[in-house]
Design an enzyme around this catalytic site. Structure first.
Site, PDB file in Angstrom:
ATOM      1  N   LEU A 270       0.843  -1.206   0.000  1.00 25.17           N
ATOM      2  CA  LEU A 270       0.000   0.000   0.000  1.00 25.17           C
ATOM      3  C   LEU A 270       0.879   1.257   0.000  1.00 25.17           C
ATOM      4  CD1 LEU A 270      -2.676  -1.245   2.544  1.00 25.17           C
ATOM      5  CD2 LEU A 270      -3.061  -0.850   0.107  1.00 25.17           C
ATOM      6  N   GLY A 271       2.097   1.077  -0.475  1.00 26.53           N
ATOM      7  CA  GLY A 271       2.996   2.226  -0.626  1.00 26.53           C
ATOM      8  C   GLY A 271       3.623   2.704   0.665  1.00 26.53           C
TER       9      GLY A 271
ATOM     10  N   SER B 149       6.635   2.170   1.755  1.00 24.62           N
ATOM     11  CA  SER B 149       7.998   2.681   1.528  1.00 24.62           C
ATOM     12  C   SER B 149       7.941   4.063   0.871  1.00 24.62           C
ATOM     13  CB  SER B 149       8.815   1.711   0.680  1.00 24.62           C
ATOM     14  OG  SER B 149       8.258   1.572  -0.593  1.00 24.62           O
TER      15      SER B 149
ATOM     16  N   ASP C  90       3.985   5.557  -7.129  1.00 22.15           N
ATOM     17  CA  ASP C  90       3.666   5.658  -5.698  1.00 22.15           C
ATOM     18  C   ASP C  90       3.993   7.050  -5.150  1.00 22.15           C
ATOM     19  OD1 ASP C  90       3.118   3.015  -6.032  1.00 22.15           O
ATOM     20  OD2 ASP C  90       4.294   2.296  -4.339  1.00 22.15           O
TER      21      ASP C  90
HETATM   22  N1  LIG Z   1       6.799   2.304   9.316  1.00 26.73           N
HETATM   23  C1  LIG Z   1       7.941   2.271   8.617  1.00 26.73           C
HETATM   24  N2  LIG Z   1       9.037   2.889   9.067  1.00 26.73           N
HETATM   25  C2  LIG Z   1      10.185   2.867   8.349  1.00 26.73           C
HETATM   26  N3  LIG Z   1      10.348   2.239   7.188  1.00 26.73           N
HETATM   27  C3  LIG Z   1       9.289   1.615   6.703  1.00 26.73           C
HETATM   28  C4  LIG Z   1       8.033   1.595   7.370  1.00 26.73           C
HETATM   29  N4  LIG Z   1       7.173   0.882   6.611  1.00 26.73           N
HETATM   30  C5  LIG Z   1       7.869   0.488   5.525  1.00 26.73           C
HETATM   31  N5  LIG Z   1       9.134   0.926   5.575  1.00 26.73           N
HETATM   32  C6  LIG Z   1      10.193   0.655   4.603  1.00 26.73           C
HETATM   33  O1  LIG Z   1       9.568   0.156   3.436  1.00 26.73           O
HETATM   34  C7  LIG Z   1       9.984  -1.196   3.185  1.00 26.73           C
HETATM   35  C8  LIG Z   1       8.822  -1.971   2.600  1.00 26.73           C
HETATM   36  O2  LIG Z   1       8.699  -1.510   1.296  1.00 26.73           O
HETATM   37  P1  LIG Z   1       7.864  -2.257   0.164  1.00 26.73           P
HETATM   38  O3  LIG Z   1       8.206  -3.690   0.114  1.00 26.73           O
HETATM   39  O4  LIG Z   1       8.014  -1.429  -1.057  1.00 26.73           O
HETATM   40  O5  LIG Z   1       6.413  -2.121   0.761  1.00 26.73           O
HETATM   41  P2  LIG Z   1       5.179  -1.355   0.187  1.00 26.73           P
HETATM   42  O6  LIG Z   1       4.751  -2.216  -0.932  1.00 26.73           O
HETATM   43  O7  LIG Z   1       4.191  -1.303   1.309  1.00 26.73           O
HETATM   44  O8  LIG Z   1       5.692  -0.032  -0.212  1.00 26.73           O
HETATM   45  C9  LIG Z   1      10.461  -1.701   4.542  1.00 26.73           C
HETATM   46  O9  LIG Z   1      11.385  -2.756   4.394  1.00 26.73           O
HETATM   47  C10 LIG Z   1      11.104  -0.448   5.121  1.00 26.73           C
HETATM   48  O10 LIG Z   1      12.397  -0.237   4.596  1.00 26.73           O
HETATM   49  C1  LIG Z   2       5.334  -2.961  -8.642  1.00 27.96           C
HETATM   50  C2  LIG Z   2       5.210  -1.450  -8.685  1.00 27.96           C
HETATM   51  O1  LIG Z   2       4.653  -1.071  -9.938  1.00 27.96           O
HETATM   52  C3  LIG Z   2       4.233  -0.951  -7.612  1.00 27.96           C
HETATM   53  C4  LIG Z   2       4.663  -1.239  -6.215  1.00 27.96           C
HETATM   54  O2  LIG Z   2       3.672  -0.918  -5.292  1.00 27.96           O
HETATM   55  P1  LIG Z   2       3.805  -1.325  -3.757  1.00 27.96           P
HETATM   56  O3  LIG Z   2       5.264  -1.061  -3.323  1.00 27.96           O
HETATM   57  O4  LIG Z   2       3.492  -2.758  -3.650  1.00 27.96           O
HETATM   58  O5  LIG Z   2       2.870  -0.432  -3.057  1.00 27.96           O
HETATM   59  C5  LIG Z   2       6.588  -0.852  -8.535  1.00 27.96           C
HETATM   60  C6  LIG Z   2       6.723   0.596  -8.956  1.00 27.96           C
HETATM   61  O6  LIG Z   2       5.809   1.159  -9.580  1.00 27.96           O
HETATM   62  O7  LIG Z   2       7.803   1.167  -8.705  1.00 27.96           O
END
Ligand SMILES: Nc1ncnc2c1ncn2[C@@H]1O[C@H](COP(=O)(O)OP(=O)(O)O)[C@@H](O)[C@H]1O
Ligand SMILES: C[C@@](O)(CCOP(=O)(O)O)CC(=O)O
Length: 338
Positions: free
Chosen positions: A119-120, A122, A167
């Site tokens: 859900l974004g 990072s 994102d």
């Molecule tokens: N609450 C948080 N505080 C600090 N870093 C976070 C937090 N939540 C996520 N992150 C960072 O984002 C990474 C997860 O990213 P990602 O796999 O792209 O997840 P998403 O798809 O939710 O963006 C974690 O490993 C960490 O580095």
């Molecule tokens: C897979 C991708 O298209 C979306 C990633 O979304 P999320 O980190 O899962 O929220 C990667 C990107 O757009 O950089």
């Protein structure tokens, strides 16, 4: 100076993964937020407090008499990797506004969801940190959002190796956004009628970075994969038109097609197939994995508000978590500065 920053999470409606390879995508902010309270501190230390975070402990020492913990050891590399989005965002921002300067921050970061559910999270951490850094160095809460989006995207690219602007641009500007990654452009699009989405997640075992690399590798190996990416691009263009017209039946059908194409890319888990199929059986107009996949987020389109409540209970019965039943309007905001 003290800051309070509200950063919305986001959901991808159409076009994830293909957007990393130059195709457009549609994403929206959600009415749930990461909140960041932060202030400048003397020296060049960074102090961060978290919630909803699980980090591995390697060893600990405990006083048996008063059960006080004397020492806890964690894996430094794991921690550094985890906070990479924060440290990289600060480095990128400081190199932009005060090249070579590094100053101290105290950051209290609260997330409504566990890390990495698709859900974004990072991107929210990157956007929030860039906003904080710019506001602090430029001594204003009136920060130029184009700069926030640009530097946050650079943060995601540096940490992940490859990342689209989807994102970071969506979270910066807010609402439903049609993302053209080539410019990059984040066009606001609005439906004339309310669309009743259900957004939820299951546990995700892989990071976005890993899943992006898997798709990239398959694309390099198999010519057929380029047709899947092209097909996703076509779905996005069609979906944009149907959203603008408020044709929810067609939007739902395109969500189902997009889910099939994500499956062809190899990022849909068995658990998500079950959830998506159950939601369709319960009458959802469309349902799909959302974000990078490998578990994580999913989104379904209900017929109306009452039907959304039925879909919500289907999701809960399947052991998944619902985070929202509507999309958001706002992008990143600084609410306070003292
Ligand atoms: N609450 C948080 N505080 C600090 N870093 C976070 C937090 N939540 C996520 N992150 C960072 O984002 C990474 C997860 O990213 P990602 O796999 O792209 O997840 P998403 O798809 O939710 O963006 C974690 O490993 C960490 O580095
Ligand atoms: C897979 C991708 O298209 C979306 C990633 O979304 P999320 O980190 O899962 O929220 C990667 C990107 O757009 O950089």
């Amino acid at each position: 100076m003290k800051f309070f920053i509200r950063v919305p999470l986001k959901v991808t409606l159409f076009g994830e993964h293909a957007v990393v390879h130059g195709k457009p995508a549609i994403a929206s902010t959600l009415p749930i937020h990461v909140s960041i309270e932060a202030m400048d501190i003397d020296g060049d230390r960074l102090i961060i407090t978290f919630n909803n975070v699980l980090l591995p402990i390697e060893s600990l020492a405990l006083d048996r008499k008063n059960t006080k913990i004397i020492e806890v050891k964690t894996n430094e590399e794991t921690i550094k990797k985890f906070i990479n989005y924060i440290t990289t965002a600060l480095d990128i921002c400081e190199d932009e506004v005060r090249p070579g300067k590094r100053k101290g921050f105290l950051i209290d970061l609260k997330s409504p969801v566990p890390t990495g559910v698709g859900l974004g999270t990072s991107a929210a951490v990157s956007v929030g940190t860039i906003m904080l850094c710019l506001a602090s160095y430029l001594s204003t809460t009136d920060v130029e959002k184009n700069l926030v989006a640009k530097l946050s995207w650079a943060t995601e690219q540096r940490v992940q190796g490859a990342a689209s602007p989807m994102d970071t641009y969506t979270i910066t500007f807010g609402g439903i956004r049609y993302i053209d990654p080539s410019t990059p452009k984040a066009e606001f699009i609005e439906s004339p009628i309310k669309m009743n989405f259900i957004i939820g997640y299951t546990q995700k075992r892989f990071t976005t970075g890993m899943l992006v690399r898997v798709v990239k590798e398959r694309l390099r190996k198999l010519q057929s994969m380029t047709h899947i990416i092209d097909a996703i691009g076509g779905v996005v263009e069609e979906a944009k038109n149907y959203i603008l017209r408020g044709d929810v039946e067609s939007v739902g059908m395109l969500m189902n097609i997009n889910h099939g194409l994500l499956d062809a890319l190899g990022v849909v888990t068995q658990e998500h197939h079950v959830i998506v199929n159950m939601l369709r059986e319960a009458g959802a107009l469309g349902a799909k994995t959302s974000g990078a996949g490998g578990g994580g987020a999913f989104i379904a389109l209900a017929r109306d508000e009452k039907h959304a409540e039925i879909l919500k209970s289907v999701v809960k019965t399947l052991g998944a978590t619902v985070v929202a039943t509507s999309l958001g309007f706002s992008g990143v905001e600084i609410l306070e500065k003292q």
